[in-house]
Scaffold this motif. Structure first.
Motif: not given
Length: 503
Positions: A339-353, A379-386
């Motif tokens: 849970q700790e690792k996936i939370d960190v990874l998903l926050h980063a994927k969503l651009g949440l600091q 494609l979803f996560f990549r384009r979400l950064g834009d």
């Protein structure tokens, strides 16, 4: 400063400084044998980056001696070929003795300036005492897939075995149809598996079990030697590494396909690439392995199955740990580590600091939206950064991935509100977030159809697409506008591709 034993000079194959810690174990752990020669071998592909890891001169790739050595036709100087015995649970059922049915370990060599070591193993090098009903060979198709995915995963920053090269032959072997044989050379600090421990537990041989555990601790977990309960500490650490590994898989949409206990590394790295796949149209219950008729190894099941496999390892280590409660205490760390690792990874994927109370709700809503629309994962996560926080009119490239545009708009409004509660980076906030998200959300992954295109050409002796695809996958987070086609949605014909345990 280079670590002792590592020579930065580039070696030829016969100058590699092999050592043999696994071969120093008692003879019951392996069988010494020679590879079966591969008729008229030829080089299919080779990785300069992996060659550099072990101080091997990439110029060697062009030498006949390199090809013959990694075809199994010639034993390089200093090697002690062997195949290891192990057992395991396959699809949740105890399968008994397994072992290296087509893999032969040559030995280990210094890996890099850190002082690490890497075992070098030939996969597809012929019959061994553990081949059971198999022929001991790998096929070109599966060897190319393992080669490309090993190197792609390394570039993604996911713990993995590596691949040095693939050597092919026109020799035919039978799978679902006749295919040409190949040998893949793969490297890892160790190929010891959960099933290596299960083997001695189910044979009721505690002395051998202890010998193996002591070897693993001394070589790979020396910091645990002085623990009050070293075998419990070993299980705790392997459980943590395994939990974090599967979190990495989930975060990039990687599906291993066959998470049997004999395919689980005691080091918490990805090994044994077979019927793997990267998620495309998102379906949490997607099954990438055509042989997995019950969906045991579906994407959504991977964390649960890896936890189950840790329990199987805990059962095997029970005679050494002694107390069932101590086993359970070691295994209890899986859920929190994951849970700790996936939370960190998903926050980063969503651009949440930052981590805020409503984030779980947003993350769940994100995956539900993806599920409902079967949106392409990468494609979803990549384009979400834009996405621009204050300009919904610029959403078209991302929005066009969705069938239900209204549902996307509603979700995007909630996402923008959440971004508004982030640290304000001023006028550059979109640019800063974009850079951070693109650094963790790959643009390029090894989609099955990309591998298949390379395989189809290779089966006609055109290996150029393997090299081209490998170059793209070495920089998965870079835009590479000249390689845009490799980031496109899969073509219609790709939906008919299937991979199975024979892959």
């Amino acid at each position: 400063m280079n670590a002792p034993g590592f020579a930065p000079a580039r070696h030829s194959v016969d100058q590699l400084p092999f050592s043999h810690s696994y071969a120093a174990l008692p003879p019951a752990f392996y069988t010494r044998l020679q590879p079966t020669p591969l008729p008229n071998p030829y080089l299919v592909c080779a990785s300069p980056a992996v060659a550099e890891l072990i101080g091997l001169d990439p110029a060697e790739f062009a030498q006949p001696e390199f090809i013959s050595a990694f075809a199994g036709n010639r034993i390089p100087a200093g090697t002690q070929p062997l195949s290891a015995v192990y057992s395991g649970h396959q699809f949740g059922v105890w399968a008994g003795q397994l072992g290296d049915g087509r893999a032969i370990l040559l030995g280990e060599v210094p890996a890099d300036a850190s002082g690490g070591m890497l075992e070098i193993q030939l996969k597809g090098a012929g019959l061994t005492p553990y081949s059971r009903m198999g022929d001991g060979r790998a096929v070109l198709r599966s060897s190319i897939r393992e080669y490309l995915c090993s190197e792609a995963m390394a570039a993604l920053g996911i713990p993995t075995s590596r691949a040095l090269c693939v050597v092919g032959s026109d020799e035919l072997v039978m799978r679902e149809r006749p295919e040409t044989a190949a040998v893949a050379t793969r490297l890892a600090p160790s190929f010891i598996r959960f099933g290596s421990f299960e083997h001695w537990y189910y044979r009721d041989q505690p002395d051998q079990l202890k010998t193996l555990a002591d070897y693993v601790i001394a070589r790979f977990y020396p910091e645990l030697r002085d623990a009050d309960k070293p075998y419990q500490a070993l299980l705790t650490e392997v459980t943590r590494r395994t939990a974090e590994l599967v979190a990495h898989w989930q975060a990039v949409g990687f599906m291993h396909g066959v998470l049997n206990t004999d395919n689980m590394s005691i080091l918490g790295i990805t090994i044994d690439y077979g019927p793997f796949g990267f998620m495309e149209a998102f379906d949490a219950n997607h099954i990438c392995n055509h042989s997995d008729t019950q969906g045991r190894y579906a994407y959504s099941m991977q964390p649960k199955i890896c936890h189950w496999n840790c329990y199987a390892l805990g059962q095997a280590l029970l005679p050494l740990i002694g107390e069932v409660d101590d086993v359970h205490a070691a295994l209890a760390g899986f859920a929190s580590a994951y849970q700790e690792k996936i939370d960190v990874l998903l926050h980063a994927k969503l651009g949440l600091q930052t981590d805020q109370d409503e984030d779980d709700e947003l993350i769940n809503a994100t995956f539900k939206l993806m599920q409902d629309n079967h949106v392409d994962f990468t494609l979803f996560f990549r384009r979400l950064g834009d996405l621009q926080r204050d300009n919904p009119a610029a959403d078209a490239p991302l929005r066009d991935l969705f069938i239900d545009r209204a549902a996307f708009d509603a979700w995007a409004s909630q996402y923008r509100l959440r971004l508004g509660r982030e640290i304000d980076n001023g006028s550059s906030s979109d640019a800063v977030r974009r850079a951070a998200m693109h650094a963790v959300n790959p643009k390029y992954v090894l989609r099955n159809y990309l591998a298949q295109v390379a395989i189809d050409k290779a089966q006609n002796k055109d290996f150029s697409e393997i090299a081209r695809l490998q170059k793209v996958l070495e920089r998965p987070f870079d835009d590479q506008p000249e390689n845009e086609a490799y980031a496109a949605l899969p073509p219609d014909w790709a939906s008919h591709l299937e991979v199975s345990c024979s892959s």
